[in-house]
Design an enzyme around this catalytic site. Structure first.
Site, short mmCIF file in Angstrom:
data_model
loop_
_atom_site.label_atom_id
_atom_site.label_comp_id
_atom_site.label_asym_id
_atom_site.label_seq_id
_atom_site.Cartn_x
_atom_site.Cartn_y
_atom_site.Cartn_z
N ARG A 86 0.85 -1.20 0.00
CA ARG A 86 0.00 0.00 0.00
C ARG A 86 0.88 1.24 0.00
O ARG A 86 1.81 1.34 0.80
CB ARG A 86 -0.93 0.02 1.22
CG ARG A 86 -1.97 -1.06 1.21
CD ARG A 86 -2.88 -0.97 2.40
NE ARG A 86 -3.75 -2.12 2.48
CZ ARG A 86 -4.55 -2.39 3.51
NH1 ARG A 86 -4.56 -1.59 4.56
NH2 ARG A 86 -5.32 -3.46 3.50
N SER B 144 -7.99 -1.12 1.15
CA SER B 144 -8.95 -1.45 2.21
C SER B 144 -9.68 -0.21 2.73
O SER B 144 -10.41 0.43 2.00
CB SER B 144 -8.23 -2.19 3.34
OG SER B 144 -9.16 -2.69 4.27
N LYS C 65 -2.47 -6.69 -3.55
CA LYS C 65 -1.99 -7.89 -2.85
C LYS C 65 -2.30 -9.11 -3.70
O LYS C 65 -3.26 -9.13 -4.47
CB LYS C 65 -2.59 -8.02 -1.46
CG LYS C 65 -4.07 -8.33 -1.39
CD LYS C 65 -4.45 -8.58 0.06
CE LYS C 65 -5.94 -8.87 0.20
NZ LYS C 65 -6.31 -9.20 1.59
N GLU D 119 -10.71 -9.89 14.19
CA GLU D 119 -9.66 -8.98 14.65
C GLU D 119 -10.29 -7.67 15.07
O GLU D 119 -11.37 -7.30 14.60
CB GLU D 119 -8.60 -8.78 13.57
CG GLU D 119 -9.14 -8.30 12.25
CD GLU D 119 -8.09 -8.28 11.15
OE1 GLU D 119 -7.07 -8.96 11.30
OE2 GLU D 119 -8.31 -7.58 10.16
N GLU D 120 -9.61 -6.96 15.94
CA GLU D 120 -10.19 -5.77 16.55
C GLU D 120 -10.48 -4.66 15.56
O GLU D 120 -11.28 -3.78 15.82
CB GLU D 120 -9.28 -5.25 17.65
CG GLU D 120 -7.86 -4.95 17.23
CD GLU D 120 -7.73 -3.70 16.38
OE1 GLU D 120 -8.50 -2.75 16.61
OE2 GLU D 120 -6.88 -3.69 15.49
N SER D 121 -9.83 -4.66 14.41
CA SER D 121 -10.02 -3.59 13.44
C SER D 121 -11.23 -3.86 12.55
O SER D 121 -11.21 -3.56 11.36
CB SER D 121 -8.76 -3.41 12.60
OG SER D 121 -8.38 -4.62 11.96
N LYS E 76 -11.45 -11.83 5.75
CA LYS E 76 -12.53 -11.30 6.55
C LYS E 76 -13.64 -10.82 5.63
O LYS E 76 -13.40 -10.52 4.47
CB LYS E 76 -12.03 -10.19 7.47
CG LYS E 76 -11.15 -9.12 6.83
CD LYS E 76 -10.59 -8.20 7.90
CE LYS E 76 -9.64 -7.17 7.34
NZ LYS E 76 -8.29 -7.73 7.09
N ARG F 98 -0.80 2.34 17.56
CA ARG F 98 -2.09 1.86 18.00
C ARG F 98 -1.98 1.35 19.43
O ARG F 98 -1.14 0.51 19.74
CB ARG F 98 -2.65 0.79 17.07
CG ARG F 98 -3.13 1.40 15.77
CD ARG F 98 -3.87 0.44 14.89
NE ARG F 98 -4.52 1.19 13.83
CZ ARG F 98 -4.83 0.70 12.64
NH1 ARG F 98 -4.55 -0.56 12.35
NH2 ARG F 98 -5.43 1.45 11.73
#
Length: 542
Positions: free
Chosen positions: A22, A112, A125, A362-364, A375, A495
């Site tokens: 990215r 994304s 990717k 996942e938390e994101s 996902k 983060r």
């Protein structure tokens, strides 16, 4: 077909992160940048005679990138490319196509949840034949090839336009343009109780899905409005835009604030959701309540058996290390394996392939299952609708029941964006150096009981990932995690993940930021975030 071999030289910075390469769009569009990286991929994967999937989230530079990849694929001996109409494919839909048609992998064009447009971000990717992101062994080989590349090959012929469904030729290579939505929507019908959800909606149940001008718009319209019967207009911002309507396609309360406003209205819809640029992330809300990604994962895992595709139960739950331990408590009650992995969906792939995990998160805001190897934002939305229909409860009631059974893990993520890279790296290096000295010391009234730099050994293939983030554990069960994000394109993002568990008989109705206040203070005292970055508050709190 005439093939041209262009002389080139290595370009610095072509090292993939957690989800491919990215960069700023202006970087990706500079001379030879995309071509070098694509040729490096082809040199590693040996594409002659093979078939691949190709598509993206429709962001700026998507169309010329697809044309470039098609011309290079033909020149490198690819037999066939399956392309989403108009170059569109959500990331989970691309993963499904790779698996359904048993292709040799796929090229996914997206950054994304990052902004798009000429001044935004772009990404590429490569996904492997399982449908999942390439593992580090492959991405490391691609990066190594970018450091020594001297030429790339491309066709002199123009690439066919991909606006119309059909079969086209580019030299000896076949280009099949397909409906980007149909196969994915059909898959969802096999997993969820569409009849039950239709009946729920027919009773007057209302929903609002914010596609954020991103790729899930066409998918959500087809599934939610056409197949499930939600009223027209339930999907908002549904037309994909090269710059995401000038917005930020990240489904969280900050960037999806319009949705939050509607859902916090006493007369708002019963259910609200949003998805990101490429369709792999989600945000879940009920009227008057925001569900954290960690809680959403736990609730989905606890209730997955209510959906037909998971009626036989689940084999295990996997979560990324920064994600709260709420799902672990569900795994213990269900008697299934619980796995803690580094950040990055690719780390779930071996567990899914080996049948050791069924539900991952996942938390994101990424949640998914073994139906694909990415996902899947809309999958999570449909799972929630299935749960609501089966339990005949509101989102708030479902959460209240879950917390009453498992307790509540208060959780939040604080992002410090575009921090000077040297400052961010020095902060993490100094924290690592101090880890052994922290246990037994108190900060903001919390005593550290353990401090570690998270290392991971894959239980299936034995591969290792080192230094994946710093975990600080405190007496009483509180935890703070610090890591540098691998998805940004400017500076560094620090983060900070905060969690504090409250038992079922405790106070389950606190304001999350208040419940986490001391954990945040302790983490700042230990790491010196404010002192070293000059930021007294995070840029984004979710």
């Amino acid at each position: 077909m005439q093939i041209t071999t262009h002389a080139t030289q290595p370009i610095d910075g072509q090292k993939p992160g957690t989800s491919g390469l990215r960069k700023k769009t202006e970087v990706f569009s500079q001379a030879d940048y995309l071509q070098n990286y694509v040729q490096a991929i082809f040199d590693v994967i040996e594409p002659e005679g093979r078939t691949y999937v190709l598509g993206g989230d429709g962001r700026y530079f998507n169309d010329p990138a697809i044309a470039t990849i098609l011309r290079m694929a033909a020149a490198n001996g690819v037999r066939k490319m399956i392309v989403g109409q108009s170059g569109l494919l959500s990331t989970p839909a691309a993963s499904h196509l790779i698996r359904k048609y048993e292709t040799d992998g796929g090229f996914i064009l997206s950054a994304s949840h990052n902004p798009g447009g000429p001044n935004g971000d772009f990404g590429l990717k490569f996904n492997i034949p399982s449908g999942g992101p390439a593992p580090e062994a492959v991405t490391n080989a691609i990066h190594a090839r970018t450091l020594e590349i001297t030429e790339y090959r491309t066709s002199r012929d123009e690439a066919p336009t991909v606006d119309q469904i059909g079969r086209y030729a580019l030299g000896d290579m076949e280009v099949e343009v397909i409906d980007p939505v149909a196969d994915y929507a059909d898959l969802m019908e096999t997993l969820f109780d569409f009849d039950g959800i239709r009946e729920l909606i027919a009773t007057g149940f209302t929903l609002r899905f914010d596609a954020m001008h991103a790729v899930t718009g066409p998918y959500a319209v087809e599934i939610l409005e056409r197949r499930l019967g939600a009223k027209s207009g339930s999907v908002v911002n549904g037309r994909p835009s090269p710059d995401f309507g000038g917005g930020h396609p990240d489904p969280n309360p900050v960037w999806a604030r319009d949705l939050v406003g509607h859902m916090m209205d006493p007369d708002g819809p019963d259910f609200g959701a949003a998805s990101d640029g490429d369709g792999d992330r989600n945000m879940i809300m009920g009227r008057g309540i925001y569900v954290t990604p960690s809680d959403s994962l736990a609730v989905i895992a606890a209730n997955a058996h209510l959906a037909p595709g998971y009626a036989g139960g689940i084999k295990g739950i996997a979560r990324s290390m920064p994600t709260s331990a709420a799902a672990d408590r569900v795994a213990r009650k269900l008697g299934v394996e619980a796995h803690e992995t580094p950040t990055g969906w690719k780390f779930f792939g071996t567990l899914l392939d080996a049948g050791r995990a069924t539900i991952c998160g996942e938390e994101s805001a990424g949640t998914g299952s073994n139906h694909v190897r990415e996902k899947d934002g809309l999958w999570a939305v449909l799972m929630w609708l299935n749960i609501i229909a089966a339990r005949n409860q509101t989102v708030q009631q479902i959460m209240d029941d879950h917390w009453a059974e498992y307790g509540r893990t208060y959780y939040s993520r604080h992002d410090y964006e575009e921090v000077d890279s040297d400052v961010a790296s020095a902060l993490m290096d100094d924290l690592r150096a101090a880890l052994e000295t922290l246990p037994g010391k108190s900060f903001a009234g919390l005593t550290v009981i353990e401090a570690e730099d998270f290392d991971y050994t894959d239980p299936v293939d034995g591969s290792q990932a080192k230094a994946q983030g710093i975990i600080l554990r405190f007496e009483g069960g509180a935890r703070a995690v610090l890591r540098l994000s691998g998805t940004g394109t400017a500076g560094a993002t620090i983060r900070l993940y905060l969690e504090n568990h409250e038992a079922p008989d405790g106070n389950l109705a606190q304001d999350p930021q208040k419940a986490l206040e001391r954990v945040a203070q302790a983490a700042d005292e230990i790491a010196g975030i404010e002192a070293r970055t000059g930021r007294d508050v995070p840029d984004v709190v979710t």
